[in-house]
Design an enzyme around this catalytic site. Sequence first.
Site, PDB file in Angstrom:
ATOM      1  N   CYS A 112     -12.343  21.295  29.096  1.00 13.91           N
ATOM      2  CA  CYS A 112     -11.316  21.919  29.948  1.00 13.91           C
ATOM      3  C   CYS A 112     -11.903  22.918  30.939  1.00 13.91           C
ATOM      4  CB  CYS A 112     -10.266  22.587  29.079  1.00 13.91           C
ATOM      5  SG  CYS A 112      -9.455  21.398  28.013  1.00 13.91           S
ATOM      6  N   ASN A 135      -1.681  19.178  29.365  1.00 11.87           N
ATOM      7  CA  ASN A 135      -3.096  19.544  29.502  1.00 11.87           C
ATOM      8  C   ASN A 135      -3.873  18.337  30.025  1.00 11.87           C
ATOM      9  OD1 ASN A 135      -5.751  20.279  29.189  1.00 11.87           O
ATOM     10  ND2 ASN A 135      -5.532  21.043  27.097  1.00 11.87           N
ATOM     11  N   HIS A 180      -6.336  27.645  33.189  1.00 10.77           N
ATOM     12  CA  HIS A 180      -6.269  26.330  32.551  1.00 10.77           C
ATOM     13  C   HIS A 180      -4.923  26.202  31.848  1.00 10.77           C
ATOM     14  CE1 HIS A 180      -7.102  22.846  30.259  1.00 10.77           C
ATOM     15  NE2 HIS A 180      -7.225  23.471  29.106  1.00 10.77           N
TER      16      HIS A 180
HETATM   17  O1  UT7 Z   1      -7.514  22.752  26.285  1.00  8.79           O
HETATM   18  C1  UT7 Z   1      -8.449  22.855  25.277  1.00  8.79           C
HETATM   19  C2  UT7 Z   1      -8.125  23.946  24.400  1.00  8.79           C
HETATM   20  N1  UT7 Z   1      -6.982  23.667  23.599  1.00  8.79           N
HETATM   21  C3  UT7 Z   1      -6.064  24.587  23.415  1.00  8.79           C
HETATM   22  O2  UT7 Z   1      -6.183  25.632  24.022  1.00  8.79           O
HETATM   23  C4  UT7 Z   1      -4.955  24.346  22.443  1.00  8.79           C
HETATM   24  C5  UT7 Z   1      -4.831  25.510  21.519  1.00  8.79           C
HETATM   25  N2  UT7 Z   1      -3.833  25.381  20.463  1.00  8.79           N
HETATM   26  C6  UT7 Z   1      -2.503  25.278  20.704  1.00  8.79           C
HETATM   27  O3  UT7 Z   1      -2.070  25.201  21.840  1.00  8.79           O
HETATM   28  C7  UT7 Z   1      -1.571  25.350  19.523  1.00  8.79           C
HETATM   29  O4  UT7 Z   1      -2.286  25.751  18.395  1.00  8.79           O
HETATM   30  C8  UT7 Z   1      -0.822  24.018  19.226  1.00  8.79           C
HETATM   31  C9  UT7 Z   1       0.205  23.764  20.313  1.00  8.79           C
HETATM   32  C10 UT7 Z   1      -1.819  22.880  19.125  1.00  8.79           C
HETATM   33  C11 UT7 Z   1      -0.048  24.167  17.908  1.00  8.79           C
HETATM   34  O5  UT7 Z   1       0.829  25.283  17.959  1.00  8.79           O
HETATM   35  P1  UT7 Z   1       0.859  26.344  16.757  1.00  8.79           P
HETATM   36  O6  UT7 Z   1       1.860  27.344  17.109  1.00  8.79           O
HETATM   37  O7  UT7 Z   1      -0.556  26.805  16.524  1.00  8.79           O
HETATM   38  O8  UT7 Z   1       1.429  25.475  15.583  1.00  8.79           O
HETATM   39  P2  UT7 Z   1       0.778  25.128  14.163  1.00  8.79           P
HETATM   40  O9  UT7 Z   1      -0.308  24.143  14.319  1.00  8.79           O
HETATM   41  O10 UT7 Z   1       0.501  26.394  13.433  1.00  8.79           O
HETATM   42  O11 UT7 Z   1       2.013  24.464  13.467  1.00  8.79           O
HETATM   43  C12 UT7 Z   1       3.231  25.176  13.167  1.00  8.79           C
HETATM   44  C13 UT7 Z   1       4.185  24.230  12.492  1.00  8.79           C
HETATM   45  C14 UT7 Z   1       3.548  23.455  11.324  1.00  8.79           C
HETATM   46  O12 UT7 Z   1       4.545  23.258  10.349  1.00  8.79           O
HETATM   47  P3  UT7 Z   1       4.617  24.200   9.037  1.00  8.79           P
HETATM   48  O13 UT7 Z   1       3.272  24.064   8.388  1.00  8.79           O
HETATM   49  O14 UT7 Z   1       4.871  25.567   9.578  1.00  8.79           O
HETATM   50  O15 UT7 Z   1       5.751  23.606   8.280  1.00  8.79           O
HETATM   51  C15 UT7 Z   1       3.164  22.147  11.939  1.00  8.79           C
HETATM   52  O16 UT7 Z   1       3.120  21.097  11.009  1.00  8.79           O
HETATM   53  O17 UT7 Z   1       4.595  23.224  13.430  1.00  8.79           O
HETATM   54  C16 UT7 Z   1       4.304  21.936  12.907  1.00  8.79           C
HETATM   55  N3  UT7 Z   1       3.932  21.075  14.030  1.00  8.79           N
HETATM   56  C17 UT7 Z   1       4.830  20.391  14.755  1.00  8.79           C
HETATM   57  N4  UT7 Z   1       6.173  20.280  14.647  1.00  8.79           N
HETATM   58  C18 UT7 Z   1       6.799  19.504  15.557  1.00  8.79           C
HETATM   59  C19 UT7 Z   1       2.698  20.855  14.551  1.00  8.79           C
HETATM   60  N5  UT7 Z   1       2.786  20.009  15.601  1.00  8.79           N
HETATM   61  C20 UT7 Z   1       4.094  19.712  15.739  1.00  8.79           C
HETATM   62  C21 UT7 Z   1       4.816  18.899  16.633  1.00  8.79           C
HETATM   63  N6  UT7 Z   1       6.149  18.832  16.514  1.00  8.79           N
HETATM   64  N7  UT7 Z   1       4.212  18.210  17.632  1.00  8.79           N
END
Ligand code: UT7
Length: 330
Positions: free
Chosen positions: A115, A285, A255
């Site tokens: 990225c 992204n 980004h």
């Molecule tokens: O460009 C390269 C660099 N990349 C980035 O900068 C990305 C960085 N990371 C992120 O943007 C975020 O971490 C994500 C968008 C990938 C995830 O968001 P988060 O707030 O960190 O969510 P999480 O992974 O902690 O998940 C929270 C909850 C989980 O459920 P429980 O365990 O709380 O019951 C996940 O299973 O959300 C759930 N979850 C989803 N629910 C609905 C994870 N993905 C999804 C989804 N739809 N697509």
Amino acid sequence: MKKIRATITAIGKYAPERILNNYELEKMVDTSDEWIRSRTGIFERHIAAKGEATSDLASAAFEDMRKRFGIDPEEIDLIVVATITPDMFFPSTAALIQHNIGANNAFGFDISAACSGFVYALAIAAEFIENGRYKKVLVVGSDTMSTITDYTNRDTCILFGDAASVALLEPTEEDSGILDYIMKLDGKGKDYLYMAGGGSKNPATHETIDKKMHYIYQEGKAVFKFAVSKMAEVSVDLLKRNSLKGEDVGLFIPHQANKRIIDACVSRLKLKDEQVMINIDKYANTTAATIPLGIVDAYDQGRLKNGDLLLLSAFGGGFTWGSVLIRWSL
Ligand code: UT7
């Protein structure tokens, strides 16, 4: 002698026709429009047609630039392509683009910085111009992320889209163009964001395919934390070393990986909403394409005025990160 700087003299963009929105994703994996919008800021993303590769996206972005600014491809000296989804291992995507667009006098190469690819490529291209070696350098950010995305995995499939965007750099003796940059790399990031299959470590086999090793793997939470702290830190350092503050920035083009990452950086840099470019809702992204897409959209919306200070900042796989300071003139 006056200092020669590299300045952006033309820009162009291309996003594939097909749009995949959150409602369609709701039918593909266990997710919701509400979750995606509130956790990432994304509503829709463009997806390449079958057979439409990274060099095709980039060539279309060049065509857009040619139509807007009347560029003669034969005058291009160098093509620097940022991508992590090259058409193939070799030849380089730069070679394919050079052939497609008829840049018959250019040499070129690809760089892999995920990225941060576009900001890395800008820094490299600027050096070739500042040292007087070349006069016209085409910088490309192009990625076809859909080709390495597992559309059965909700952790990643909601995040990415396909697009390309290009910028032409030329020398100027004015006090404009690329003023300064800081680029960073920390290979500890290899454990958090990668595609394991297909390279020399895990050459493609039936097993690597069965194990889904040809798709992006990301530890989202960890990457999120690094992205916020590193993008903010490098941007603050760059402003400081140029005796500038957040309030001096005309437009911040970060980004676009997650709106919450952008918001956190913006608050650390003490910027106001009107100083920030956000288009993640439309493209998701697009890896190396996010920043140049942001430049083109901001330009089209009349948000870039001559003399404005533009701050670009990116973070991505590697980890790679960096910021670029530009005085806009186009
Ligand atoms: O460009 C390269 C660099 N990349 C980035 O900068 C990305 C960085 N990371 C992120 O943007 C975020 O971490 C994500 C968008 C990938 C995830 O968001 P988060 O707030 O960190 O969510 P999480 O992974 O902690 O998940 C929270 C909850 C989980 O459920 P429980 O365990 O709380 O019951 C996940 O299973 O959300 C759930 N979850 C989803 N629910 C609905 C994870 N993905 C999804 C989804 N739809 N697509």
